[in-house]
Design an enzyme around this catalytic site. Structure first.
Site, PDB file in Angstrom:
ATOM      1  N   GLN A  42       0.857  -1.607   0.242  1.00  0.00           N
ATOM      2  CA  GLN A  42       0.160  -0.125  -0.035  1.00  0.00           C
ATOM      3  C   GLN A  42       1.176   1.255  -0.208  1.00  0.00           C
ATOM      4  OE1 GLN A  42      -2.685   0.322   3.422  1.00  0.00           O
ATOM      5  NE2 GLN A  42      -3.913   2.615   3.300  1.00  0.00           N
TER       6      GLN A  42
ATOM      7  N   ASP B   2      10.541  -5.682  -3.749  1.00  0.00           N
ATOM      8  CA  ASP B   2       9.498  -6.523  -4.035  1.00  0.00           C
ATOM      9  C   ASP B   2       9.702  -8.251  -4.214  1.00  0.00           C
ATOM     10  OD1 ASP B   2       6.911  -8.018  -2.864  1.00  0.00           O
ATOM     11  OD2 ASP B   2       6.446  -6.139  -2.554  1.00  0.00           O
TER      12      ASP B   2
ATOM     13  N   ASP C 177      13.777 -10.807  -2.171  1.00  0.00           N
ATOM     14  CA  ASP C 177      13.330 -11.228  -0.968  1.00  0.00           C
ATOM     15  C   ASP C 177      13.952 -10.861   0.810  1.00  0.00           C
ATOM     16  OD1 ASP C 177      12.267 -12.973   1.298  1.00  0.00           O
ATOM     17  OD2 ASP C 177      12.083 -14.851  -0.036  1.00  0.00           O
ATOM     18  N   ILE C 178      13.624 -10.601   1.424  1.00  0.00           N
ATOM     19  CA  ILE C 178      14.140 -10.077   2.503  1.00  0.00           C
ATOM     20  C   ILE C 178      14.289 -11.431   3.460  1.00  0.00           C
ATOM     21  CG2 ILE C 178      13.432  -8.234   3.228  1.00  0.00           C
ATOM     22  CD1 ILE C 178      11.312  -9.339   5.501  1.00  0.00           C
TER      23      ILE C 178
ATOM     24  N   TYR D 284       1.967  -9.812  14.413  1.00  0.00           N
ATOM     25  CA  TYR D 284       2.095  -8.272  14.015  1.00  0.00           C
ATOM     26  C   TYR D 284       2.843  -7.199  14.735  1.00  0.00           C
ATOM     27  CZ  TYR D 284       1.282  -4.616  11.126  1.00  0.00           C
ATOM     28  OH  TYR D 284       1.678  -2.608  10.758  1.00  0.00           O
TER      29      TYR D 284
ATOM     30  N   LYS E 171       6.477  -6.275  16.083  1.00  0.00           N
ATOM     31  CA  LYS E 171       6.772  -4.322  15.758  1.00  0.00           C
ATOM     32  C   LYS E 171       7.807  -3.929  16.783  1.00  0.00           C
ATOM     33  CE  LYS E 171       5.799  -3.581  11.458  1.00  0.00           C
ATOM     34  NZ  LYS E 171       6.455  -2.704  10.168  1.00  0.00           N
TER      35      LYS E 171
ATOM     36  N   ILE F 148      -3.268   3.655   7.737  1.00  0.00           N
ATOM     37  CA  ILE F 148      -3.012   4.358   6.248  1.00  0.00           C
ATOM     38  C   ILE F 148      -4.164   4.501   5.625  1.00  0.00           C
ATOM     39  CG2 ILE F 148      -1.449   5.747   4.494  1.00  0.00           C
ATOM     40  CD1 ILE F 148      -1.200   6.320   7.639  1.00  0.00           C
TER      41      ILE F 148
HETATM   42  N1  LIG Z   1      -0.425   0.439   5.593  1.00  0.00           N
HETATM   43  C1  LIG Z   1      -1.013   0.661   7.092  1.00  0.00           C
HETATM   44  O1  LIG Z   1      -2.132   1.350   7.379  1.00  0.00           O
HETATM   45  C2  LIG Z   1       0.611   0.418   7.762  1.00  0.00           C
HETATM   46  C3  LIG Z   1       1.625   0.422   7.399  1.00  0.00           C
HETATM   47  N2  LIG Z   1       2.425  -0.227   8.795  1.00  0.00           N
HETATM   48  C4  LIG Z   1       3.408  -0.816   8.348  1.00  0.00           C
HETATM   49  O2  LIG Z   1       4.316   0.098   7.245  1.00  0.00           O
HETATM   50  C5  LIG Z   1       4.787  -0.844   6.200  1.00  0.00           C
HETATM   51  C6  LIG Z   1       4.299  -1.198   4.943  1.00  0.00           C
HETATM   52  O3  LIG Z   1       2.846  -0.889   4.785  1.00  0.00           O
HETATM   53  P1  LIG Z   1       1.634  -1.675   3.488  1.00  0.00           P
HETATM   54  O4  LIG Z   1       2.383  -1.077   2.902  1.00  0.00           O
HETATM   55  O5  LIG Z   1       0.403  -1.453   3.794  1.00  0.00           O
HETATM   56  O6  LIG Z   1       1.952  -3.246   3.867  1.00  0.00           O
HETATM   57  P2  LIG Z   1       1.844  -4.261   2.901  1.00  0.00           P
HETATM   58  O7  LIG Z   1       0.642  -5.781   2.717  1.00  0.00           O
HETATM   59  O8  LIG Z   1       0.694  -3.603   1.653  1.00  0.00           O
HETATM   60  O9  LIG Z   1       2.697  -4.660   1.823  1.00  0.00           O
HETATM   61  C7  LIG Z   1       4.048  -5.598   2.547  1.00  0.00           C
HETATM   62  C8  LIG Z   1       4.747  -6.029   1.342  1.00  0.00           C
HETATM   63  O10 LIG Z   1       5.717  -6.663   1.480  1.00  0.00           O
HETATM   64  C9  LIG Z   1       5.966  -7.931   0.937  1.00  0.00           C
HETATM   65  N3  LIG Z   1       6.416  -8.530   1.209  1.00  0.00           N
HETATM   66  C10 LIG Z   1       5.892  -9.553   1.769  1.00  0.00           C
HETATM   67  N4  LIG Z   1       6.933 -10.881   1.998  1.00  0.00           N
HETATM   68  C11 LIG Z   1       8.214 -10.488   1.635  1.00  0.00           C
HETATM   69  C12 LIG Z   1       9.907 -10.881   1.498  1.00  0.00           C
HETATM   70  N5  LIG Z   1       9.808 -11.819   1.926  1.00  0.00           N
HETATM   71  N6  LIG Z   1      10.856 -10.543   1.262  1.00  0.00           N
HETATM   72  C13 LIG Z   1       9.998  -9.108   0.339  1.00  0.00           C
HETATM   73  N7  LIG Z   1       8.645  -8.365   0.620  1.00  0.00           N
HETATM   74  C14 LIG Z   1       7.574  -9.311   1.135  1.00  0.00           C
HETATM   75  C15 LIG Z   1       4.732  -8.272   0.006  1.00  0.00           C
HETATM   76  O11 LIG Z   1       4.671  -8.828  -0.985  1.00  0.00           O
HETATM   77  C16 LIG Z   1       4.028  -6.775  -0.101  1.00  0.00           C
HETATM   78  O12 LIG Z   1       4.125  -6.157  -1.171  1.00  0.00           O
HETATM   79  C17 LIG Z   1       4.812  -2.051   7.356  1.00  0.00           C
HETATM   80  O13 LIG Z   1       5.757  -2.596   7.371  1.00  0.00           O
HETATM   81  C18 LIG Z   1       3.534  -1.821   7.738  1.00  0.00           C
HETATM   82  O14 LIG Z   1       3.772  -3.017   9.327  1.00  0.00           O
HETATM   83  C19 LIG Z   1       2.568   0.577   9.203  1.00  0.00           C
HETATM   84  C20 LIG Z   1       0.777   0.352  10.172  1.00  0.00           C
HETATM   85  C21 LIG Z   1      -0.251   1.390   9.339  1.00  0.00           C
HETATM   86  C1  LIG Z   2      -2.767  -0.283  11.288  1.00  0.00           C
HETATM   87  C2  LIG Z   2      -1.465  -0.797  10.662  1.00  0.00           C
HETATM   88  O1  LIG Z   2      -0.364  -1.507  11.436  1.00  0.00           O
HETATM   89  C3  LIG Z   2      -2.035  -2.305   9.555  1.00  0.00           C
HETATM   90  N1  LIG Z   2      -3.083  -0.993   9.062  1.00  0.00           N
HETATM   91  C4  LIG Z   2      -2.646  -3.271   9.920  1.00  0.00           C
HETATM   92  O2  LIG Z   2      -4.522  -2.552  10.099  1.00  0.00           O
HETATM   93  O3  LIG Z   2      -2.687  -3.521  10.376  1.00  0.00           O
END
Ligand SMILES: NC(=O)C1=CN([C@@H]2O[C@H](COP(=O)(O)OP(=O)(O)OC[C@H]3O[C@@H](n4cnc5c(N)ncnc54)[C@H](O)[C@@H]3O)[C@@H](O)[C@H]2O)C=CC1
Ligand SMILES: CC(=O)[C@H](N)C(=O)O
Length: 386
Positions: free
Chosen positions: A79, A101, A119-120, A208, A212, A238
């Site tokens: 996202q 990714d 891949d991390i 999760y 974190k 977000i």
């Molecule tokens: N979107 C939100 O509302 C929030 C996000 N965050 C944090 O921000 C960061 C980004 O969030 P989003 O973009 O929403 O997450 P998301 O779930 O949309 O994207 C995560 C990405 O990680 C990739 N991924 C999974 N396994 C992997 C691996 N082994 N190697 C490399 N990549 C891998 C997935 O393919 C995916 O594209 C995350 O760490 C999340 O915890 C924190 C709070 C709120």
């Molecule tokens: C707030 C976050 O970390 C995320 N959007 C979730 O709902 O898991």
């Protein structure tokens, strides 16, 4: 030359400290050949670091604050990553920001700037990318979010915890500035919920959240122990128009806009009075850039809450109905997501971020709703016209 590089390498705080630990283990009484092999296996960073010595010193010494950083974003196709890459490329130049990714990028993303498979969980591949591209900033976005994490705990543990260990070691070895986002989900039912301060009890009940809190603590530990430039923001939920959430508890607050515009009906999976902190994506990405650029002396902490607004599904629906009065909202509660939301902060205290590095949000609820509807509305008009 080799001598100078080895000397520089030994000067890196992380290497110095880890070398000491290894030496101590090897010199321990009764430590023969077999014991040294055990010691080296126990300090599992050792093979990683010895093979990357010259590159490590080169990168840590060559980075100058006046240069543009060379940024790698992991998990960049979720996202948040594509939007962050766009913002950082505007500031530092297209080729200075690499998205990565394990998924295949959509065409428009692939053509918008450098993309690389990473891949991390593959440490060597990650190191190769950092070395070959002379990376200086690492934004670590890969993660499994709250709801999908509960559905696959072993995978969430691997990606969110083992993956983070790889990232921390690479960042420390190569002198990178490292950003790892945390979340409102790093708090739990025993944390103060209204408001939740930066420092308080953190006993989350999701993998999760646990991962974190682990990331926050490990990053801060590496900062204090080895001098790693670790920076972390706890994001609220977000909300974005042009990217889909990846399986979290706050996802409803994105879905409502798409359903309101497309069908005029929305089924919410959280109770109408569930209050959670939220933020529009532009504020979130700007905060990320601002904290990464903040002079180190302004940061009294390494992990900050950031916030913009707090609302319930009912309040959000009412705000959307001001623009789309025919929207019908029904409730079909998902017990997993509801239990998670009930343990999370209702309001987030971000006064430290506001005081230390002048954090300020731009979007409150009315502007958020207007912006989302404008964006999704115009997008669906284009789709209908095509
Ligand atoms: N979107 C939100 O509302 C929030 C996000 N965050 C944090 O921000 C960061 C980004 O969030 P989003 O973009 O929403 O997450 P998301 O779930 O949309 O994207 C995560 C990405 O990680 C990739 N991924 C999974 N396994 C992997 C691996 N082994 N190697 C490399 N990549 C891998 C997935 O393919 C995916 O594209 C995350 O760490 C999340 O915890 C924190 C709070 C709120
Ligand atoms: C707030 C976050 O970390 C995320 N959007 C979730 O709902 O898991």
């Amino acid at each position: 030359m080799t001598f100078i590089r080895v000397k520089r390498y030994l000067k890196m705080p992380v290497v110095r400290a880890l070398t000491k630990v290894a030496k101590k283990a090897l010199l321990a009484p009764g430590c023969g050949c077999q014991a040294s092999a055990v010691a080296v296996r126990h300090v599992s960073f050792s093979p990683r670091q010895v093979t990357s010595a010259s590159d490590a010193s080169y990168h840590s010494v060559s980075f100058s604050e006046t240069d543009h950083p060379k940024v790698l974003i992991t998990g960049g196709l979720g996202q948040l990553g594509v939007g962050l890459a766009k913002l950082l490329r505007k500031r530092f130049g297209k080729n200075n920001v690499i998205l990565s990714d394990i998924r295949k990028p959509p065409t428009h993303v692939f053509h918008s700037g450098p993309f690389i498979y990473s891949d991390i969980l593959d440490y060597k591949n990650l190191r190769e990318i950092v070395v070959n591209n002379r990376i200086t900033w690492l934004v670590h976005y890969s993660a499994l979010l709250s709801a999908v994490g509960e559905a696959n705990v072993p995978l969430a543990r691997a990606v969110n915890i083992t993956g983070l260990h790889n990232i921390l070691d690479i960042a420390a070895e190569h002198g990178l500035r490292l950003f790892v986002p945390s979340t409102i989900g790093a708090f739990g039912p025993t944390s103060p919920r209204n408001p939740t301060p930066d420092l308080c009890v953190q006993r989350p009940r999701t993998i999760y959240g646990v991962s974190k809190v682990h990331a926050e603590l490990m990053g801060e530990y590496y900062h204090h122990r080895y001098g790693l430039d670790f920076r972390c923001l706890r994001y609220p939920g977000i909300i974005s128009a042009d990217s889909q959430p990846g399986g979290g508890t706050t996802d409803y607050a994105v879905q409502i806009f798409h359903d309101a515009v497309k069908t005029g009906k929305f089924e919410c999976n959280l109770k109408p009075d569930t209050q959670l902190p939220m933020m529009y994506i532009d504020d979130c990405l700007r905060a990320t850039l601002e904290v990464m650029e903040a002079p180190a002396e302004t940061l009294s902490m390494r992990t900050y809450n950031i916030n913009a607004m707090s609302f319930t599904p009912d309040e959000l629906a009412q705000e959307v109905q001001k623009q789309l009065p025919d929207l019908q909202v029904t409730y079909n509660i998902d017990p997993v997501r509801q239990a998670i939301a009930d343990s999370w902060p209702m309001n987030f205290d971000d006064s430290n971020a506001r005081n230390d590095w002048s954090w300020k949000h731009d979007y409150d609820l009315p502007e958020l709703v207007q912006t989302m509807l404008n964006f999704i509305g115009s997008d669906s008009q284009v789709a209908q016209a095509n």
